[in-house]
Design an enzyme around this catalytic site. Structure first.
Site, PDB file in Angstrom:
ATOM      1  CB  SER A 115      11.040  -6.335  41.789  1.00 41.01           C
ATOM      2  OG  SER A 115      11.141  -7.287  42.823  1.00 41.01           O
TER       3      SER A 115
ATOM      4  CE1 TYR B  35      16.797  -7.133  41.972  1.00 43.34           C
ATOM      5  CE2 TYR B  35      15.138  -7.435  43.672  1.00 43.34           C
ATOM      6  CZ  TYR B  35      15.515  -7.492  42.356  1.00 43.34           C
ATOM      7  OH  TYR B  35      14.599  -7.893  41.397  1.00 43.34           O
TER       8      TYR B  35
HETATM    9  N1  LIG Z   1      13.205 -13.949  39.207  1.00 43.85           N
HETATM   10  C1  LIG Z   1      12.601 -13.228  40.156  1.00 43.85           C
HETATM   11  O1  LIG Z   1      12.287 -13.723  41.262  1.00 43.85           O
HETATM   12  C2  LIG Z   1      12.260 -11.776  39.884  1.00 43.85           C
HETATM   13  C3  LIG Z   1      11.253 -11.171  40.658  1.00 43.85           C
HETATM   14  C4  LIG Z   1      10.937  -9.834  40.428  1.00 43.85           C
HETATM   15  C5  LIG Z   1      11.606  -9.119  39.448  1.00 43.85           C
HETATM   16  N2  LIG Z   1      12.578  -9.729  38.713  1.00 43.85           N
HETATM   17  C6  LIG Z   1      13.244  -8.937  37.684  1.00 43.85           C
HETATM   18  O2  LIG Z   1      13.087  -9.585  36.446  1.00 43.85           O
HETATM   19  C7  LIG Z   1      14.138  -9.187  35.569  1.00 43.85           C
HETATM   20  C8  LIG Z   1      14.684 -10.409  34.864  1.00 43.85           C
HETATM   21  O3  LIG Z   1      15.187 -11.295  35.833  1.00 43.85           O
HETATM   22  P1  LIG Z   1      15.089 -12.898  35.688  1.00 43.85           P
HETATM   23  O4  LIG Z   1      14.617 -13.420  36.977  1.00 43.85           O
HETATM   24  O5  LIG Z   1      14.392 -13.254  34.440  1.00 43.85           O
HETATM   25  O6  LIG Z   1      16.667 -13.257  35.613  1.00 43.85           O
HETATM   26  P2  LIG Z   1      17.507 -14.094  34.531  1.00 43.85           P
HETATM   27  O7  LIG Z   1      18.910 -14.104  35.065  1.00 43.85           O
HETATM   28  O8  LIG Z   1      16.864 -15.395  34.247  1.00 43.85           O
HETATM   29  O9  LIG Z   1      17.466 -13.185  33.228  1.00 43.85           O
HETATM   30  C9  LIG Z   1      18.147 -11.952  33.168  1.00 43.85           C
HETATM   31  C10 LIG Z   1      18.896 -11.844  31.856  1.00 43.85           C
HETATM   32  O10 LIG Z   1      19.585 -10.583  31.868  1.00 43.85           O
HETATM   33  C11 LIG Z   1      20.876 -10.776  31.328  1.00 43.85           C
HETATM   34  N3  LIG Z   1      21.790  -9.738  31.845  1.00 43.85           N
HETATM   35  C12 LIG Z   1      22.279  -9.629  33.100  1.00 43.85           C
HETATM   36  N4  LIG Z   1      23.098  -8.572  33.183  1.00 43.85           N
HETATM   37  C13 LIG Z   1      23.131  -7.991  31.953  1.00 43.85           C
HETATM   38  C14 LIG Z   1      23.799  -6.867  31.424  1.00 43.85           C
HETATM   39  N5  LIG Z   1      24.643  -6.125  32.168  1.00 43.85           N
HETATM   40  N6  LIG Z   1      23.601  -6.560  30.122  1.00 43.85           N
HETATM   41  C15 LIG Z   1      22.781  -7.318  29.348  1.00 43.85           C
HETATM   42  N7  LIG Z   1      22.113  -8.397  29.804  1.00 43.85           N
HETATM   43  C16 LIG Z   1      22.292  -8.736  31.097  1.00 43.85           C
HETATM   44  C17 LIG Z   1      21.285 -12.186  31.780  1.00 43.85           C
HETATM   45  O11 LIG Z   1      22.301 -12.726  30.954  1.00 43.85           O
HETATM   46  C18 LIG Z   1      19.955 -12.945  31.662  1.00 43.85           C
HETATM   47  O12 LIG Z   1      19.803 -13.560  30.399  1.00 43.85           O
HETATM   48  C19 LIG Z   1      15.133  -8.417  36.432  1.00 43.85           C
HETATM   49  O13 LIG Z   1      14.964  -7.029  36.214  1.00 43.85           O
HETATM   50  C20 LIG Z   1      14.730  -8.771  37.848  1.00 43.85           C
HETATM   51  O14 LIG Z   1      15.061  -7.749  38.756  1.00 43.85           O
HETATM   52  C21 LIG Z   1      12.911 -11.046  38.909  1.00 43.85           C
END
Ligand SMILES: NC(=O)c1ccc[n+]([C@@H]2O[C@H](COP(=O)([O-])OP(=O)(O)OC[C@H]3O[C@@H](n4cnc5c(N)ncnc54)[C@H](O)[C@@H]3O)[C@@H](O)[C@H]2O)c1
Length: 261
Positions: free
Chosen positions: A144, A156
């Site tokens: 991230s 975070y």
């Molecule tokens: N969305 C953003 O702004 C952003 C920015 C930078 C990094 N990220 C990173 O991207 C990654 C994905 O995030 P996203 O934004 O797609 O979120 P999201 O919530 O859309 O997707 C995350 C998925 O992980 C699953 N999940 C959560 N906890 C879990 C667990 N304990 N075991 C198994 N599955 C689990 C959820 O059910 C979901 O389907 C994360 O690592 C997040 O830190 C997101």
């Protein structure tokens, strides 16, 4: 040309957001099969319905070693091997400030966010290691902008800095057999949820929208699909001399951060 022909992939957090976009793109890039891992069953059913036989699903918690082992075993029994592990599942910290944390947030909240964002990646890598050595495969972690800069809450931010450190440590330890790299997206509108333990009982559970055009110097509304190509590169043999590297998929956050508060 398809960059992921014959590859078998295990990806966590596959059901939504960035993980889902990566699965869809990997299918287009010719993978043999994907083990999609998520904690929400309906999200996995939707993936299966969209992609059929090339998807096998495991509903589980990334913090559980047996759940991760089940996913690796499924990759081998259904698709014959494992080439790529993508650690991606993550949770947020409610942007909780240190001064607002009571005992529950300090203890449980910290453990919950680090449990998914850091321990989850480490356990997944541990479960996948032997099969990845056999295939001379690779690992990609979703990092991230919070792996480098401040912007979310301290828990975070610390967890994503830790995930960067883990990526580098594993790149060093697992060389020359397994390459380990990361993709660092900027704010992207997804269903990205906060750990329950960091939310007030009556809190609004609607995920905060982020990644709007005013948040980056490219003036782009970043979408999960915008990040998928970076994963394709790192999961493919095209990046065969890359390990310990990060692709900053951040619409310029890195060069603009000094001018922001
Ligand atoms: N969305 C953003 O702004 C952003 C920015 C930078 C990094 N990220 C990173 O991207 C990654 C994905 O995030 P996203 O934004 O797609 O979120 P999201 O919530 O859309 O997707 C995350 C998925 O992980 C699953 N999940 C959560 N906890 C879990 C667990 N304990 N075991 C198994 N599955 C689990 C959820 O059910 C979901 O389907 C994360 O690592 C997040 O830190 C997101």
């Amino acid at each position: 040309m398809q960059w992921l022909e014959n590859k078998v992939v295990f990806i966590t957090g596959a059901g939504e957001g960035i993980g889902r976009a990566v699965v869809d793109r990997f299918i287009e890039e010719g993978v043999t099969g994907i083990v999609a891992f998520d904690i929400v069953e309906e999200r996995l059913s939707a993936l299966q319905a969209a992609h059929g036989d090339r998807i096998a699903t495991v509903c589980g918690d990334v913090q559980s070693l047996p759940d991760n082992q089940r996913a690796v075993e499924l990759a081998v029994s259904k698709f014959g091997k494992l080439d790529v592990f993508v650690g991606n599942a993550g949770v947020r910290d409610g942007r909780k400030r240190l001064e607002d944390m009571r005992e529950k947030e300090l203890q449980q909240g910290f453990d919950d966010v680090f449990g998914v964002n850091v321990k989850g990646y480490m356990i997944g890598a541990a479960a996948a290691r032997k099969e990845l050595v056999k295939s001379q495969g690779c690992i990609v972690f979703t990092l991230s902008t919070s792996s480098f800069y401040v912007g979310s809450g301290p828990i975070y931010t610390a967890s994503k800095h830790a995930a960067l450190g883990l990526m580098r440590a594993l790149a060093h330890e697992l060389a020359p057999d397994i390459r380990v790299n990361g993709v660092a997206p900027s704010g992207t509108p997804t269903s990205f949820a906060d750990a329950e333990s960091l939310l007030e009982p009556d809190a609004d559970r609607t995920p905060t929208r982020s990644g709007g055009p005013t948040s980056n110097i490219l003036q782009r509304q970043t979408e999960p699909t915008d990040h998928a190509a970076a994963y394709v590169l790192l999961a493919s043999d095209q990046s065969s001399v890359m390990t310990g590297s990060v692709i900053n998929s951040d619409a310029g956050r890195g060069v603009s951060v000094a001018s922001q508060r």
